[in-house]
Design a protein around this motif. Structure first.
Motif, PDB file in Angstrom:
ATOM      1  N   GLN A  14       0.834  -1.199   0.000  1.00  0.00           N
ATOM      2  CA  GLN A  14       0.000   0.000   0.000  1.00  0.00           C
ATOM      3  C   GLN A  14       0.870   1.251   0.000  1.00  0.00           C
ATOM      4  OE1 GLN A  14      -3.819  -0.280   2.012  1.00  0.00           O
ATOM      5  NE2 GLN A  14      -3.296   1.542   3.189  1.00  0.00           N
ATOM      6  N   VAL A  15       1.982   1.203   0.706  1.00  0.00           N
ATOM      7  CA  VAL A  15       2.910   2.339   0.726  1.00  0.00           C
ATOM      8  C   VAL A  15       3.444   2.614  -0.673  1.00  0.00           C
ATOM      9  CG1 VAL A  15       5.145   3.154   1.574  1.00  0.00           C
ATOM     10  CG2 VAL A  15       3.561   2.010   3.137  1.00  0.00           C
ATOM     11  N   GLY A  16       3.754   1.540  -1.406  1.00  0.00           N
ATOM     12  CA  GLY A  16       4.249   1.706  -2.771  1.00  0.00           C
ATOM     13  C   GLY A  16       3.246   2.418  -3.651  1.00  0.00           C
ATOM     14  N   PHE A  17       1.965   2.032  -3.546  1.00  0.00           N
ATOM     15  CA  PHE A  17       0.925   2.705  -4.323  1.00  0.00           C
ATOM     16  C   PHE A  17       0.806   4.171  -3.939  1.00  0.00           C
ATOM     17  CE2 PHE A  17      -3.386   4.418  -4.237  1.00  0.00           C
ATOM     18  CZ  PHE A  17      -3.668   4.450  -5.595  1.00  0.00           C
ATOM     19  N   VAL A  18       0.749   4.436  -2.626  1.00  0.00           N
ATOM     20  CA  VAL A  18       0.562   5.816  -2.156  1.00  0.00           C
ATOM     21  C   VAL A  18       1.687   6.714  -2.649  1.00  0.00           C
ATOM     22  CG1 VAL A  18       0.543   7.302  -0.111  1.00  0.00           C
ATOM     23  CG2 VAL A  18      -0.836   5.215  -0.154  1.00  0.00           C
ATOM     24  N   LEU A  19       2.938   6.247  -2.544  1.00  0.00           N
ATOM     25  CA  LEU A  19       4.060   7.073  -2.976  1.00  0.00           C
ATOM     26  C   LEU A  19       4.059   7.265  -4.490  1.00  0.00           C
ATOM     27  CD1 LEU A  19       6.926   5.784  -0.653  1.00  0.00           C
ATOM     28  CD2 LEU A  19       5.685   7.948  -0.511  1.00  0.00           C
ATOM     29  N   ALA A  20       3.712   6.209  -5.241  1.00  0.00           N
ATOM     30  CA  ALA A  20       3.672   6.335  -6.701  1.00  0.00           C
ATOM     31  C   ALA A  20       2.531   7.251  -7.136  1.00  0.00           C
ATOM     32  CB  ALA A  20       3.512   4.955  -7.344  1.00  0.00           C
ATOM     33  N   ALA A  21       1.344   7.057  -6.546  1.00  0.00           N
ATOM     34  CA  ALA A  21       0.195   7.891  -6.901  1.00  0.00           C
ATOM     35  C   ALA A  21       0.411   9.331  -6.448  1.00  0.00           C
ATOM     36  CB  ALA A  21      -1.083   7.326  -6.287  1.00  0.00           C
ATOM     37  N   ALA A  22       1.003   9.507  -5.271  1.00  0.00           N
ATOM     38  CA  ALA A  22       1.327  10.860  -4.808  1.00  0.00           C
ATOM     39  C   ALA A  22       2.365  11.486  -5.736  1.00  0.00           C
ATOM     40  CB  ALA A  22       1.855  10.824  -3.380  1.00  0.00           C
ATOM     41  N   GLY A  23       3.305  10.676  -6.214  1.00  0.00           N
ATOM     42  CA  GLY A  23       4.291  11.174  -7.169  1.00  0.00           C
ATOM     43  C   GLY A  23       3.641  11.628  -8.456  1.00  0.00           C
ATOM     44  N   SER A  24       2.595  10.898  -8.890  1.00  0.00           N
ATOM     45  CA  SER A  24       1.842  11.307 -10.075  1.00  0.00           C
ATOM     46  C   SER A  24       1.176  12.649  -9.847  1.00  0.00           C
ATOM     47  CB  SER A  24       0.786  10.253 -10.412  1.00  0.00           C
ATOM     48  OG  SER A  24      -0.087  10.726 -11.430  1.00  0.00           O
ATOM     49  N   ALA A  25       0.550  12.795  -8.680  1.00  0.00           N
ATOM     50  CA  ALA A  25      -0.167  14.034  -8.367  1.00  0.00           C
ATOM     51  C   ALA A  25       0.794  15.178  -8.075  1.00  0.00           C
ATOM     52  CB  ALA A  25      -1.104  13.805  -7.179  1.00  0.00           C
ATOM     53  N   VAL A  26       1.851  14.868  -7.316  1.00  0.00           N
ATOM     54  CA  VAL A  26       2.827  15.901  -6.946  1.00  0.00           C
ATOM     55  C   VAL A  26       3.756  16.156  -8.123  1.00  0.00           C
ATOM     56  CG1 VAL A  26       4.823  16.408  -5.498  1.00  0.00           C
ATOM     57  CG2 VAL A  26       2.766  15.411  -4.488  1.00  0.00           C
ATOM     58  N   GLY A  27       3.864  17.373  -8.524  1.00  0.00           N
ATOM     59  CA  GLY A  27       4.742  17.688  -9.641  1.00  0.00           C
ATOM     60  C   GLY A  27       4.747  19.172  -9.913  1.00  0.00           C
ATOM     61  N   LEU A  28       4.898  19.529 -11.179  1.00  0.00           N
ATOM     62  CA  LEU A  28       4.920  20.938 -11.546  1.00  0.00           C
ATOM     63  C   LEU A  28       3.594  21.620 -11.219  1.00  0.00           C
ATOM     64  CD1 LEU A  28       6.830  20.752 -14.945  1.00  0.00           C
ATOM     65  CD2 LEU A  28       7.731  21.387 -12.716  1.00  0.00           C
ATOM     66  N   GLY A  29       2.517  20.839 -11.186  1.00  0.00           N
ATOM     67  CA  GLY A  29       1.229  21.412 -10.808  1.00  0.00           C
ATOM     68  C   GLY A  29       1.263  21.979  -9.407  1.00  0.00           C
ATOM     69  N   ASN A  30       2.039  21.349  -8.526  1.00  0.00           N
ATOM     70  CA  ASN A  30       2.152  21.817  -7.146  1.00  0.00           C
ATOM     71  C   ASN A  30       3.232  22.870  -6.968  1.00  0.00           C
ATOM     72  OD1 ASN A  30       1.363  18.822  -7.228  1.00  0.00           O
ATOM     73  ND2 ASN A  30       0.649  19.456  -5.208  1.00  0.00           N
ATOM     74  N   ILE A  31       4.383  22.676  -7.587  1.00  0.00           N
ATOM     75  CA  ILE A  31       5.540  23.509  -7.284  1.00  0.00           C
ATOM     76  C   ILE A  31       5.716  24.638  -8.300  1.00  0.00           C
ATOM     77  CG2 ILE A  31       8.012  23.460  -6.750  1.00  0.00           C
ATOM     78  CD1 ILE A  31       7.754  20.560  -6.051  1.00  0.00           C
ATOM     79  N   TRP A  32       5.143  24.494  -9.480  1.00  0.00           N
ATOM     80  CA  TRP A  32       5.182  25.557 -10.489  1.00  0.00           C
ATOM     81  C   TRP A  32       3.834  26.256 -10.584  1.00  0.00           C
ATOM     82  CZ3 TRP A  32       2.896  24.923 -15.662  1.00  0.00           C
ATOM     83  CH2 TRP A  32       3.061  26.046 -16.466  1.00  0.00           C
ATOM     84  N   ARG A  33       2.765  25.486 -10.819  1.00  0.00           N
ATOM     85  CA  ARG A  33       1.470  26.103 -11.106  1.00  0.00           C
ATOM     86  C   ARG A  33       0.761  26.613  -9.856  1.00  0.00           C
ATOM     87  NH1 ARG A  33      -3.885  25.466 -13.297  1.00  0.00           N
ATOM     88  NH2 ARG A  33      -3.966  26.078 -15.491  1.00  0.00           N
ATOM     89  N   PHE A  34       0.800  25.852  -8.751  1.00  0.00           N
ATOM     90  CA  PHE A  34       0.116  26.291  -7.536  1.00  0.00           C
ATOM     91  C   PHE A  34       0.667  27.620  -7.013  1.00  0.00           C
ATOM     92  CE2 PHE A  34      -0.048  26.541  -2.910  1.00  0.00           C
ATOM     93  CZ  PHE A  34      -1.413  26.494  -2.690  1.00  0.00           C
ATOM     94  N   PRO A  35       1.994  27.784  -6.891  1.00  0.00           N
ATOM     95  CA  PRO A  35       2.481  29.070  -6.379  1.00  0.00           C
ATOM     96  C   PRO A  35       2.101  30.261  -7.255  1.00  0.00           C
ATOM     97  CG  PRO A  35       4.184  27.397  -6.176  1.00  0.00           C
ATOM     98  CD  PRO A  35       3.084  26.796  -7.003  1.00  0.00           C
ATOM     99  N   TYR A  36       2.220  30.108  -8.589  1.00  0.00           N
ATOM    100  CA  TYR A  36       1.892  31.283  -9.395  1.00  0.00           C
ATOM    101  C   TYR A  36       0.392  31.533  -9.427  1.00  0.00           C
ATOM    102  CZ  TYR A  36       0.406  29.283 -14.015  1.00  0.00           C
ATOM    103  OH  TYR A  36      -0.257  28.670 -15.050  1.00  0.00           O
TER     104      TYR A  36
END
Length: 447
Positions: A14-36
């Protein structure tokens, strides 16, 4: 569940899924698009609405995608066909595949620029000017291609040895680097103003536009509507808890978005920069911020290395959605599929790479009111296709698959979901479709 011997992988834990799925969600959308987006929409008020949208809209659709994937053990096209073998609904599955390719074709362009910034910072040649003033369009294509190759190398490893193994390395590393940069920034003189701006809502800044932007950002940052969560859910075993998995993915995604704001805005305010610089906040304002810091080159190198990791975990999921379809539905080998998918993405993305630098007709062309090919792709796939796909999925689940069937799939491994099943059905049937339709209408200029 796929039959034994089908060769279809599953997450090892389950940890493997959570980290992989979170990795899919976490990305430029969070660190590039969300701040601007936060910078353009008043800071704290936007963040508050975003958090509400993540819980009220993002989490219900997230659970729906994961449950459909696990119930059918198939990728978007196969999942829709398993529920309704005939009729037009299978087009929804193909839309997810095409959307994934479309987003990957310009997302990897941005990721390539991030790698270029990291290289330049590592060489300590960055000034307070835009780095890419010295680059031409074809050099942008080269960085785009390099990042696609990095993505291919991870996806080629398959589910457990590739995506899951690297997610377990990259996600913790990402969080550690983010915390390091935050600690560096919040102790700068004047950083407190940036913290207050981000975390204390100013409700005078709240209007319909801010609400709609927060809603759209919630869908983009959670990777909803593009088949990624459905595909990753199809690799879950029947024993793994869908509700806990989905909740943890949403938690990590939201945490990283807030941490991204904490990384950026205290330093931006401390060094006298403006938070509303738009998409160039990361690529023009932050270099100026780093230039004003002691050890700024090192901080810049760490930051863009971190951003490269975040982008990689997302491009991996986008490429996996396309590859999994060809492997499951067409019977192709993983190696053949991944290289063909990456090659197709490269061809589709070359105009976006040329448009990003602003050195070609691709940057100045106007189509459907959008200036530049890159802007058109962003609008078509993120602003229109993602919410449309999520809307159609809610309708499909409500009137074709059946929300009782969907809730049963979640409850089969998530007994703690029992008290939330009825509210969840109400949100998927009514609240999510209405609000998603409003997002679409606003993007189309209806109001």
């Amino acid at each position: 569940m796929s039959a034994p011997g089908s060769g279809r992988g599953q997450w090892s834990s389950q940890v493997g899924f959570v980290l992989a799925a979170a990795g899919s969600a976490v990305g430029l959308g969070n660190i590039w698009r969300f701040p601007y987006s936060a910078g353009e929409n008043g800071g704290g008020a936007f963040v508050l609405v975003y958090l509400l949208c993540v819980l009220g809209l993002g989490l219900p659709v997230m659970l729906l995608e994961i449950s459909l994937g696990r119930a059918t053990q198939k990728t978007p096209v196969g999942a829709i066909r398993a529920v309704r073998p005939y009729g037009p609904w299978k087009g929804l599955g193909y839309l997810a595949i095409i959307t994934g390719l479309g987003i990957l074709s310009f997302y990897a362009v941005i990721a390539g620029q991030v790698v270029a910034y990291f290289v330049d910072y590592a060489q300590r040649v960055v000034t307070d000017q835009s780095i890419f003033s010295a680059y031409n369009g074809w050099e942008s294509v080269v960085f785009f291609a390099v990042f696609l190759v990095l993505t291919v190398l991870v996806v080629m490893g398959g589910l457990q040895r590739g995506i899951e193994r690297w997610s377990k390395i990259l996600m913790p590393l990402l969080l550690i680097l983010m915390l390091g940069i935050i600690l560096r920034g919040i102790f700068l003189p004047g950083a407190g103003e940036g913290l207050r701006w981000l975390l204390m809502p100013d409700f005078s800044k709240l209007n319909l536009h801010v609400v709609l932007e927060a809603m759209a950002q919630a869908f983009f940052s959670l990777s909803l509507g593009m088949g990624a969560m459905l595909t990753y859910g199809s690799y879950l075993s029947k024993k793994q808890d869908i509700f806990h998995c989905g909740t943890w993915v949403v938690f990590f995604d939201t945490l990283v978005a807030v941490l991204a704001g904490l990384m950026i805005f205290p330093a931006v305010f401390a060094l006298g920069q403006q938070p509303d610089a738009g998409p160039n906040l990361i690529f023009k304002v932050l270099p100026a911020v780093f230039a004003g810091m002691t050890g700024g080159n090192l901080v810049g190198a760490v930051f863009f290395f971190l951003l490269s990791l975040a982008a990689l975990t997302s491009t991996v999921s986008l490429l996996e959605v396309i590859s999994a379809y060809c492997i499951d539905e067409r019977g192709w080998s993983r190696a053949r599929t991944v290289w063909i998918a990456a090659g197709t993405t490269l061809l589709v993305g070359v105009p976006s790479a040329l448009a990003w630098v602003g050195a070609s007709p691709w940057a100045t062309m106007r189509i459907l009111g959008r200036e530049g090919f890159f802007s058109l792709m962003d609008f078509a796939w993120v602003n229109l296709s993602l919410p449309f796909g999520a809307l159609m999925l809610c309708i499909f689940a409500t009137y074709v698959w059946g929300l009782d069937q969907a809730a049963s799939e979640i409850l089969s491994s998530s007994p703690g979901f029992r008290l939330l099943a009825a509210p969840w059905r109400f949100f998927v049937r009514w609240v999510c479709p209405i609000f998603i339709a409003v997002i679409l209408a606003s993007q189309l200029g209806v109001f």
